[in-house]
Scaffold this active site. Structure first.
Site, PDB file in Angstrom:
ATOM      1  CE  LYS A  33      -1.697   1.590   4.093  1.00  0.00           C
ATOM      2  NZ  LYS A  33      -1.349   2.998   4.355  1.00  0.00           N
ATOM      3  NE  ARG A 104      -0.021  11.960   6.728  1.00  0.00           N
ATOM      4  CZ  ARG A 104       0.250  13.106   7.297  1.00  0.00           C
ATOM      5  NH1 ARG A 104      -0.699  13.843   7.796  1.00  0.00           N
ATOM      6  NH2 ARG A 104       1.484  13.543   7.386  1.00  0.00           N
ATOM      7  CG  ASP A 128      -4.187   8.020  10.644  1.00  0.00           C
ATOM      8  OD1 ASP A 128      -5.186   7.281  10.531  1.00  0.00           O
ATOM      9  OD2 ASP A 128      -3.360   8.235   9.752  1.00  0.00           O
ATOM     10  CG  ASP A 318       2.960   1.138   9.699  1.00  0.00           C
ATOM     11  OD1 ASP A 318       2.489   1.939  10.527  1.00  0.00           O
ATOM     12  OD2 ASP A 318       3.186   1.444   8.523  1.00  0.00           O
TER      13      ASP A 318
END
Ligand code: EPU
Length: 431
Positions: A33, A104, A128, A318
């Protein structure tokens, strides 16, 4: 606990996991992504027909496609993992609120549109769930290259007849600021040198894409990038294979780890995951690497370790929800330190609902492993936290229902189907 749990997030679709089944199978990992969204934005640098392959089927790609379409690029998704982006040169350099607030990475159109069109109007990107996400480094870097900015009514407008080269030194290796400035510098007048850049594999993928288009970039993969600006006619559309998703790869490893299973992940880039694989091995996972494959065997019980998140090549923020989930069922106590987003611990209250013993203080979490979790309704707060809840469900007795599935869909290409194919008792319910 909020009432939202009982209303919005559980009204639509949910993922239901029944824990206890060890994984056993093969998982093919899709493209990243955080690479493909930036590649899509960079197609705005020149006209022609771009082809991207290994494009994941995720909501963020669909939203970025809508954004490119709104700007004037035709996006096609024929079949499978391919995408074509065709730009006939007639662009409207405006990124509206309705799209920017949903993604974003829309900030990544700032650099290419400004350097190509001389003007851009962009709704200010929001935060976020894990906190504010400022863009001061993007703005300061572009100002050093000659841009001027106006902020009003929730929009930023940037102007520059032609950007010029500059010497820029980042205080912190921001992924987004590195990407925006490198892309802008491709068409600037003269040489731009940026020190302390982000070196994430997705940033390198973008730089390699730009070089294939005709950009002149030196130092790719090092802390300093030097970009010599070219004229737009020197750039051309290209075909590019997106780098595999290291966070999704780690998600399947974590799923095998907590379920006591054994899987093969194919189509990965183990060389992009050296640090995290070392940490997983310290936790007792057996990991064999061969080309683009990872063969993983879970131990009887994982061992606790201490982990701190850092920019690449450190442990990515992440990965953290996955690591905390693994530690929640490991033997011993692990301390996790978050160095990028101080507020990125909200999912901990969901893990606690599953019986995890996790305490947070400031940017630390102390995780005392328990033998197993116990299934309950929980909520996905963001993409990575949502995936971690699914992984936690695999380590829980009974049934875990995860609401807020739209967060997971933003970044995971068929997480449920892939896990189910590897033997997990996981389904998607609701409409
Ligand atoms: N920062 C600033 N000012 C700036 C830019 C960044 O203070 O101008 C701070 C941020 O607030 C944050 C830190 O620097 O504390 C890191 O931000 P960075 O710019 O590196 O992150 P990003 O580009 O906004 C990307 C990923 C995130 C990932 C981070 C860190 C995308 C679309 N997003 O964000 O991924 O966590 O890098 O690796 O590439 C996700 O995929 O779920 C996700 C959140």
């Amino acid at each position: 606990m909020s009432n939202v749990r009982d209303s919005a997030d559980f009204a639509g679709e949910a993922i239901v996991v029944r824990g206890g089944a060890p994984l056993d199978g093969v998982v093919d990992v899709p493209g990243a992504k955080n690479s493909v969204l930036k590649l899509m934005a960079a197609t705005l640098l020149t006209d022609g027909r771009f082809e991207l392959t290994n494009v994941p089927d995720i909501a963020d790609v669909a939203i970025m496609s809508e954004l490119l379409e709104a700007i004037g690029v035709r996006v096609e998704r024929p079949t499978g993992d391919r995408m074509f982006a065709t730009d006939n040169g007639d662009l409207t350099p405006v990124a509206p609120y309705e799209l920017v607030e949903r993604i974003r990475a829309s900030i990544n159109v700032l650099g290419p549109l400004l350097t190509r069109c001389g003007h851009v109007r962009l709704s200010m990107p929001g935060g976020d769930d894990f906190g504010a996400r400022p863009i001061d480094m993007h703005v300061a870097g572009l100002e050093a290259m000659g841009a001027t900015f106006k902020f009003s009514h929730g929009y930023l407008e940037a102007f520059a007849d032609r950007l010029h080269g500059a010497e820029i030194a980042f205080d912190f290796p921001s992924v987004g600021a590195t990407e925006n400035l490198v892309t802008a510098a491709v068409l600037a007048d003269g040489r731009t040198r940026i020190d302390n850049v982000a070196r994430e594999p997705e940033v390198i993928d973008l730089c390699e894409f730009l070089v294939a288009m005709g950009a002149r970039i030196d130092g790719i993969g090092s802390p300093t990038l030097t970009i010599d600006g070219v004229e737009r006619h020197e750039l051309h559309a290209v075909s590019h294979h997106t780098v595999p998703d290291r966070i999704q790869t780690a998600t399947y490893l974590a799923a095998a780890a907590v379920s006591g299973g054994s899987i093969v992940v194919r189509g990965a880039r183990p060389d992009h995951m050296v640090t995290v694989l070392d940490r997983f091995r310290e936790m007792g996972l057996g990991i064999e690497v061969a080309d683009d494959e990872l063969r993983v065997d879970a131990p009887e019980r994982l061992r606790s370790i201490d982990v701190a998140t850092l920019p690449y090549p450190g442990i990515a923020t992440d990965y953290k929800p996955l690591i905390i989930t693994m530690l929640a069922v490991a033997d011993g106590v692990g301390i996790v330190t978050e160095n990028l987003y101080p507020g990125r611990f909200r999912y901990v209250e969901e893990l606690q609902r599953l019986g995890a013993d996790v305490r947070t203080s400031g940017h630390h979490a102390v995780v005392r492993g328990v033998p197993r979790l116990s299934g309950a309704p929980v909520r996905a707060h963001d993409i990575r936290a949502g995936a971690a809840m699914v992984v936690a469900g695999l380590a829980a007795e009974g049934e875990t229902t995860i609401g807020g599935v739209h967060h997971i869909d933003r970044g995971y290409d068929d997480l449920v189907g892939r896990l189910a194919a590897a033997g997990a008792a996981v389904t998607r319910v609701g409409s």
